[in-house]
Design a protein around this motif. Structure first.
Motif, PDB file in Angstrom:
ATOM      1  N   ARG A   1       1.041  -1.319  -0.230  1.00  0.00           N
ATOM      2  CA  ARG A   1      -0.365  -0.189   0.269  1.00  0.00           C
ATOM      3  C   ARG A   1       0.651   1.007   0.012  1.00  0.00           C
ATOM      4  N   ALA A   2       1.592   1.326   0.654  1.00  0.00           N
ATOM      5  CA  ALA A   2       2.973   2.296   1.046  1.00  0.00           C
ATOM      6  C   ALA A   2       3.799   3.041  -0.793  1.00  0.00           C
ATOM      7  N   VAL A   3       3.756   1.579  -1.305  1.00  0.00           N
ATOM      8  CA  VAL A   3       4.671   1.526  -2.037  1.00  0.00           C
ATOM      9  C   VAL A   3       3.810   2.150  -3.479  1.00  0.00           C
ATOM     10  N   THR A   4       2.423   1.119  -3.617  1.00  0.00           N
ATOM     11  CA  THR A   4       0.887   2.413  -4.395  1.00  0.00           C
ATOM     12  C   THR A   4       1.018   3.404  -3.712  1.00  0.00           C
ATOM     13  N   ALA A   5       0.537   4.047  -2.284  1.00  0.00           N
ATOM     14  CA  ALA A   5       0.713   5.498  -2.218  1.00  0.00           C
ATOM     15  C   ALA A   5       1.769   5.851  -3.048  1.00  0.00           C
ATOM     16  N   VAL A   6       3.338   5.967  -3.081  1.00  0.00           N
ATOM     17  CA  VAL A   6       4.001   6.739  -3.087  1.00  0.00           C
ATOM     18  C   VAL A   6       4.250   6.501  -5.169  1.00  0.00           C
ATOM     19  N   ALA A   7       3.612   5.790  -5.488  1.00  0.00           N
ATOM     20  CA  ALA A   7       3.048   5.485  -7.424  1.00  0.00           C
ATOM     21  C   ALA A   7       1.852   6.456  -7.693  1.00  0.00           C
ATOM     22  N   THR A   8       1.492   6.268  -7.062  1.00  0.00           N
ATOM     23  CA  THR A   8      -0.177   7.291  -7.370  1.00  0.00           C
ATOM     24  C   THR A   8       0.181   8.167  -7.120  1.00  0.00           C
ATOM     25  N   GLY A   9       0.936   9.152  -6.106  1.00  0.00           N
ATOM     26  CA  GLY A   9       1.224  10.168  -5.853  1.00  0.00           C
ATOM     27  C   GLY A   9       2.405  11.278  -6.658  1.00  0.00           C
ATOM     28  N   SER A  10       3.087  10.447  -7.467  1.00  0.00           N
ATOM     29  CA  SER A  10       3.644  11.120  -8.012  1.00  0.00           C
ATOM     30  C   SER A  10       3.761  10.814  -9.459  1.00  0.00           C
ATOM     31  N   ASN A  11       4.944  11.342 -10.385  1.00  0.00           N
ATOM     32  CA  ASN A  11       4.837  11.164 -12.180  1.00  0.00           C
ATOM     33  C   ASN A  11       5.898  10.577 -12.206  1.00  0.00           C
ATOM     34  N   THR A  12       6.916  10.233 -11.277  1.00  0.00           N
ATOM     35  CA  THR A  12       8.170   9.264 -11.378  1.00  0.00           C
ATOM     36  C   THR A  12       7.908   7.479 -12.314  1.00  0.00           C
ATOM     37  N   LYS A  13       8.687   7.926 -13.661  1.00  0.00           N
ATOM     38  CA  LYS A  13       8.841   6.594 -13.633  1.00  0.00           C
ATOM     39  C   LYS A  13       9.585   5.635 -13.218  1.00  0.00           C
ATOM     40  N   HIS A  14       9.021   4.509 -12.355  1.00  0.00           N
ATOM     41  CA  HIS A  14      10.371   3.054 -11.974  1.00  0.00           C
ATOM     42  C   HIS A  14       9.972   2.332 -11.842  1.00  0.00           C
TER      43      HIS A  14
ATOM     44  N   GLY B   1      18.156 -12.956   0.478  1.00  0.00           N
ATOM     45  CA  GLY B   1      19.682 -13.407  -0.789  1.00  0.00           C
ATOM     46  C   GLY B   1      18.691 -14.016  -1.593  1.00  0.00           C
ATOM     47  N   VAL B   2      17.057 -14.717  -1.425  1.00  0.00           N
ATOM     48  CA  VAL B   2      16.256 -15.208  -3.005  1.00  0.00           C
ATOM     49  C   VAL B   2      15.923 -14.126  -3.655  1.00  0.00           C
ATOM     50  N   ALA B   3      15.228 -12.844  -2.851  1.00  0.00           N
ATOM     51  CA  ALA B   3      15.697 -11.253  -4.108  1.00  0.00           C
ATOM     52  C   ALA B   3      16.561 -10.868  -5.129  1.00  0.00           C
ATOM     53  N   GLY B   4      17.632 -10.492  -4.219  1.00  0.00           N
ATOM     54  CA  GLY B   4      19.195  -9.953  -4.816  1.00  0.00           C
ATOM     55  C   GLY B   4      18.778 -10.348  -6.160  1.00  0.00           C
ATOM     56  N   PRO B   5      19.299 -11.482  -6.164  1.00  0.00           N
ATOM     57  CA  PRO B   5      19.506 -11.530  -7.989  1.00  0.00           C
ATOM     58  C   PRO B   5      18.865 -11.143  -9.361  1.00  0.00           C
ATOM     59  N   LEU B   6      17.115 -11.632  -7.807  1.00  0.00           N
ATOM     60  CA  LEU B   6      15.874 -10.900  -8.946  1.00  0.00           C
ATOM     61  C   LEU B   6      15.681  -9.539  -9.084  1.00  0.00           C
ATOM     62  N   ILE B   7      15.975  -8.865  -8.290  1.00  0.00           N
ATOM     63  CA  ILE B   7      15.986  -7.586  -8.195  1.00  0.00           C
ATOM     64  C   ILE B   7      16.897  -6.760  -9.085  1.00  0.00           C
ATOM     65  N   GLU B   8      18.007  -7.891  -9.556  1.00  0.00           N
ATOM     66  CA  GLU B   8      19.324  -7.098 -10.192  1.00  0.00           C
ATOM     67  C   GLU B   8      19.214  -7.541 -11.306  1.00  0.00           C
ATOM     68  N   ALA B   9      18.237  -8.775 -11.776  1.00  0.00           N
ATOM     69  CA  ALA B   9      17.788  -8.639 -12.708  1.00  0.00           C
ATOM     70  C   ALA B   9      17.022  -7.977 -13.570  1.00  0.00           C
ATOM     71  N   VAL B  10      15.474  -7.395 -12.419  1.00  0.00           N
ATOM     72  CA  VAL B  10      15.039  -6.077 -12.988  1.00  0.00           C
ATOM     73  C   VAL B  10      15.420  -4.578 -12.776  1.00  0.00           C
ATOM     74  N   GLN B  11      16.386  -4.987 -12.484  1.00  0.00           N
ATOM     75  CA  GLN B  11      16.970  -2.935 -12.574  1.00  0.00           C
ATOM     76  C   GLN B  11      18.066  -3.539 -13.704  1.00  0.00           C
ATOM     77  N   ARG B  12      18.107  -3.961 -14.548  1.00  0.00           N
ATOM     78  CA  ARG B  12      19.315  -4.621 -15.775  1.00  0.00           C
ATOM     79  C   ARG B  12      18.215  -4.167 -17.059  1.00  0.00           C
ATOM     80  N   ASP B  13      18.955  -3.748 -17.834  1.00  0.00           N
ATOM     81  CA  ASP B  13      18.370  -3.514 -18.877  1.00  0.00           C
ATOM     82  C   ASP B  13      18.078  -5.245 -19.852  1.00  0.00           C
ATOM     83  N   THR B  14      17.535  -5.473 -20.296  1.00  0.00           N
ATOM     84  CA  THR B  14      17.295  -6.684 -21.189  1.00  0.00           C
ATOM     85  C   THR B  14      18.498  -6.996 -21.846  1.00  0.00           C
ATOM     86  N   ALA B  15      18.339  -6.451 -22.952  1.00  0.00           N
ATOM     87  CA  ALA B  15      19.874  -6.061 -23.648  1.00  0.00           C
ATOM     88  C   ALA B  15      20.831  -6.629 -22.590  1.00  0.00           C
ATOM     89  N   ASP B  16      20.657  -6.636 -21.174  1.00  0.00           N
ATOM     90  CA  ASP B  16      22.186  -7.198 -20.873  1.00  0.00           C
ATOM     91  C   ASP B  16      21.807  -8.074 -20.104  1.00  0.00           C
TER      92      ASP B  16
END
Length: 306
Positions: A52-65, A152-167
């Motif tokens: 809910r907090a993440v949703t509130a931040v996302a709806t309360g701003s125009n930032t693309k993330h 430990g499980v979330a670490g590689p997944l977060i890194e994959a989301v933050q990388r470009d698909t080309a990489d």
């Protein structure tokens, strides 16, 4: 006849030993379910409020993330499959694997490449036997996961989301796990963790429409806030999924072991009846032989007297 009776007794002894083992495993699983349920109940509100907090931040701003912004034409997705390290749980792991297979087929049907991440030896063995590629896997903690395991499980997944698909990065992150509904019901579910679906979150909060939502000031910026919330959000959701899966596994093990114990009891009764019948037949045969021998001896004696 004596040999058959010995076979029945040997089988009864073997099934009795198995029954003791399954009964002990049933009791162990039952004791673990209570702890797992408490952990699920404790972690669920945190994960929900963080969403809910993440949703509130996302709806309360125009930032693309990456946390909240969907790619126009996604080409790559990551699927995290949560299974068990051990068996003897009925169809628990196989049902989760089937759900992951359906999700993978659907994503590939949409033209997306799929990177598979697996938790649990059962899932790793399934994909390894079929020589399917697994990006990364984790084992050894499915019965009692901790937040450190989820991190430990979330670490590689977060890194994959933050990388470009080309990489080698991904545009979407999905998770497949078994949701604990009750002691008798555990349901495999699939959820998209990233990007966060704001529409779905708004529907979940529809019951709270009368509640006045707070206004937020972002310092230093909404993007920095989302950067800080991204790992916490993914870690909390994965941790809750691991706890749900652990509770489901223990419930499935308890149900499977109870069924095995009941079946062993029925088999012991059936074998006992067969053993009693064999023993009765053996006694009857011995009596018949004694009577026959006595009759023959009497006949021989009468003949010698004549």
């Amino acid at each position: 006849m004596g040999a058959q009776l010995r076979v029945y007794k040997r089988r009864i002894k073997s099934v009795t030993a198995t029954k003791k083992i399954t009964k002990a495993m049933e009791m162990i699983a039952a004791s673990r379910i209570v702890k797992a349920q408490r952990q699920v109940a404790a972690s669920t509100p945190y994960a929900t409020e963080l969403t809910r907090a993440v949703t509130a931040v996302a709806t309360g701003s125009n930032t693309k993330h990456p946390l909240t912004t969907e790619v126009e034409a996604p080409t790559r997705a990551a699927v995290l499959l949560v299974t068990s390290d051990r068996g003897l749980a009925g169809g628990y792991s196989s049902n989760a694997i089937k759900a992951a297979e359906r999700l993978t087929e659907r994503l590939r049907g949409e033209g997306k490449e799929v990177d598979t991440y697996i938790v649990g030896r059962k899932g790793v063995a399934y994909y390894g036997f079929r020589e399917r590629e697994v990006t990364e896997s984790w084992t050894g903690f499915t019965d009692s996961p901790t937040y450190a395991d989820a991190k430990g499980v979330a670490g590689p997944l977060i890194e994959a989301v933050q990388r470009d698909t080309a990489d080698g990065g991904v545009d979407e992150l999905h998770i497949v796990f078994t949701e604990f509904v009750s002691m008798l019901t555990q349901t495999p579910v699939e959820n998209r963790l990233l990007p966060l679906s704001l529409d779905a979150s708004e529907e979940e909060d529809s019951a709270k429409k009368d509640e006045i939502l707070p206004l937020f000031d972002f310092e230093p910026s909404a993007e920095d806030v989302l950067d800080a919330l991204l790992p916490r959000y993914v870690e909390s959701r994965i941790y809750n999924a691991l706890l749900q899966a652990a509770a489901s596994k223990h419930a499935a093990t308890r149900r499977a072991m109870k069924s095995a114990t009941d079946n062993a009891g029925d088999l012991i009764k059936s074998l006992s009846r067969l053993a009693n019948a064999a023993r009765q037949a053996e006694i009857t045969q011995e009596i018949s032989e004694i009577v026959g021998g006595a009759s023959a001896l009497a006949d021989a004696t009468a003949g010698s007297e004549k």
